[in-house]
Design an enzyme around this catalytic site. Structure first.
Site, mmCIF file in Angstrom:
data_model
loop_
_atom_site.group_PDB
_atom_site.id
_atom_site.type_symbol
_atom_site.label_atom_id
_atom_site.label_comp_id
_atom_site.label_asym_id
_atom_site.label_seq_id
_atom_site.Cartn_x
_atom_site.Cartn_y
_atom_site.Cartn_z
ATOM 1 C CG ASP A 30 28.656 44.675 -28.630
ATOM 2 O OD1 ASP A 30 28.759 45.851 -29.001
ATOM 3 O OD2 ASP A 30 29.505 43.805 -28.855
ATOM 4 C CG ASN A 32 23.506 49.858 -29.100
ATOM 5 O OD1 ASN A 32 22.700 48.954 -29.206
ATOM 6 N ND2 ASN A 32 23.910 50.315 -27.928
ATOM 7 N N GLY A 33 26.112 50.362 -32.671
ATOM 8 C CA GLY A 33 26.814 51.095 -33.729
ATOM 9 C C GLY A 33 26.589 50.439 -35.083
ATOM 10 N NE ARG A 34 28.968 45.455 -34.316
ATOM 11 C CZ ARG A 34 29.068 44.384 -33.538
ATOM 12 N NH1 ARG A 34 29.136 43.184 -34.085
ATOM 13 N NH2 ARG A 34 29.104 44.517 -32.229
ATOM 14 C CG HIS A 47 24.487 54.411 -28.489
ATOM 15 N ND1 HIS A 47 24.982 53.139 -28.308
ATOM 16 C CD2 HIS A 47 25.544 55.156 -28.908
ATOM 17 C CE1 HIS A 47 26.273 53.107 -28.605
ATOM 18 N NE2 HIS A 47 26.642 54.325 -28.980
ATOM 19 C CG ASN A 78 31.915 52.434 -23.478
ATOM 20 O OD1 ASN A 78 30.953 51.887 -22.932
ATOM 21 N ND2 ASN A 78 32.615 51.825 -24.416
ATOM 22 C CB SER A 199 33.855 43.806 -23.040
ATOM 23 O OG SER A 199 33.968 43.279 -24.329
HETATM 24 C C1 FPP Z 1 27.995 48.839 -27.238
HETATM 25 O O1 FPP Z 1 27.609 48.783 -28.629
HETATM 26 C C2 FPP Z 1 27.029 49.641 -26.528
HETATM 27 C C3 FPP Z 1 27.327 50.706 -25.745
HETATM 28 C C4 FPP Z 1 28.708 51.172 -25.534
HETATM 29 C C5 FPP Z 1 26.257 51.508 -25.097
HETATM 30 C C6 FPP Z 1 25.068 50.729 -24.565
HETATM 31 C C7 FPP Z 1 24.056 51.689 -24.096
HETATM 32 C C8 FPP Z 1 22.754 51.689 -24.443
HETATM 33 C C9 FPP Z 1 22.108 50.612 -25.263
HETATM 34 C C10 FPP Z 1 21.852 52.762 -23.925
HETATM 35 C C11 FPP Z 1 21.239 52.302 -22.633
HETATM 36 C C12 FPP Z 1 20.274 53.301 -22.160
HETATM 37 C C13 FPP Z 1 19.729 53.288 -20.951
HETATM 38 C C14 FPP Z 1 18.693 54.267 -20.661
HETATM 39 C C15 FPP Z 1 20.138 52.362 -19.896
HETATM 40 P P1 FPP Z 1 28.510 49.524 -29.701
HETATM 41 O O2 FPP Z 1 28.063 50.914 -29.823
HETATM 42 O O3 FPP Z 1 29.943 49.341 -29.354
HETATM 43 O O4 FPP Z 1 28.132 48.717 -30.998
HETATM 44 P P2 FPP Z 1 29.098 48.320 -32.184
HETATM 45 O O5 FPP Z 1 30.037 47.267 -31.615
HETATM 46 O O6 FPP Z 1 28.153 47.747 -33.179
HETATM 47 O O7 FPP Z 1 29.805 49.539 -32.662
#
Ligand code: FPP
Length: 242
Positions: A30, A32-34, A47, A78, A199
């Site tokens: 979790d 990646n977006g932030r 991501h 998602n 989640s």
């Molecule tokens: C949640 O963070 C993350 C996801 C929904 C995607 C996770 C997937 C990856 C890291 C890619 C994996 C790749 C491979 C090849 C296995 P978020 O985007 O909701 O973050 P945020 O809460 O900060 O917005």
């Protein structure tokens, strides 16, 4: 739980030892977006950075001798994200599987497996998923489960529906354990990014999981963070309700 020993050298060549390692670690990738937002980058860049951390951490799990690790890569919820973001995630999965196919050192000695619903995933990606499972089936290192189009509730409901269709009128815990994806009970769940919730991840398998949270965002997650979680796990007194 059995006792697993691992010896390794850290960056400073200081010898470290884990007396107890979890047999199965679940990781919610979790933040990646932030991470991307902080850098004024598109979410897909977060991501992408997260996918690289997945590679590093899955290799470290293998090096440490962890038997199973499950990465939550894409939940059944998602799909509600913007199409652009969903497409970016699907193409990251494709990239990784194509790399693993052309260069088996990507997967190392790990066995790649997938959990989640196949419906909704493109045939192209499904083919690569099948190939990765087949090509790594004889590997003897860590089993790396990728949860793609996965939801814990959906997993339990499908198992129950299957049992009903087989004519069962009374269901035991073993029936459900045998009917869900064949993932063992999870000993440790790691969730970075400051959120402290499950989640819909591994609901059945997490019945007695230990949890480890951290404020670090997944793309910044380091091998040292994994080691911190393992150190903490070593200290936990697991009673399994007894
Ligand atoms: C949640 O963070 C993350 C996801 C929904 C995607 C996770 C997937 C990856 C890291 C890619 C994996 C790749 C491979 C090849 C296995 P978020 O985007 O909701 O973050 P945020 O809460 O900060 O917005």
């Amino acid at each position: 739980m059995g006792i697993y020993m691992a010896l390794f050298n850290n960056k400073n060549s200081e010898k470290q030892e884990f007396d107890v390692l979890p047999k199965h670690i679940g990781i919610i990738m979790d933040g990646n977006g932030r991470w991307a937002k902080k850098r004024a980058l598109p979410r897909s860049a977060g991501h992408k950075a997260g996918a690289n951390v997945f590679r590093t951490i899955s290799k470290e799990c293998e090096r440490l001798g962890i038997e199973y690790v499950t990465f939550y890569a894409f939940s059944t919820e998602n799909w509600k994200r913007p199409k652009e973001e969903v497409d970016a995630l699907m193409s990251l999965f494709m990239d990784y599987l194509l790399e693993a196919k052309s260069d088996m050192t990507q997967a190392g000695n790990s066995r790649i497996k997938f959990i989640g619903e196949r419906e909704g995933i493109s045939q192209e990606l499904l083919n690569l998923m099948d190939e990765a499972e087949e090509e790594t089936a004889s590997h003897t290192g860590t089993t790396v489960y990728l949860a793609i189009n996965y939801g814990g509730r959906q997993e339990i409901v499908s198992a129950v529906n299957k049992l009903i269709s087989e004519g069962k009128t009374e269901i035991t815990e073993d029936d459900i354990s045998n009917g869900i994806y064949t993932v063992p009970d999870c000993d440790l769940i790691i969730r970075p990014s400051g959120e402290q919730r499950l989640s819909n991840f591994l609901l059945w398998q997490a019945a007695y999981s230990e949890f480890w949270y951290s404020d670090v965002l997944w793309p910044d997650f380091k091998i040292s963070d994994l080691h911190k979680a393992l150190r903490e796990f070593e200290k936990r007194n697991r009673r399994f309700g007894g």
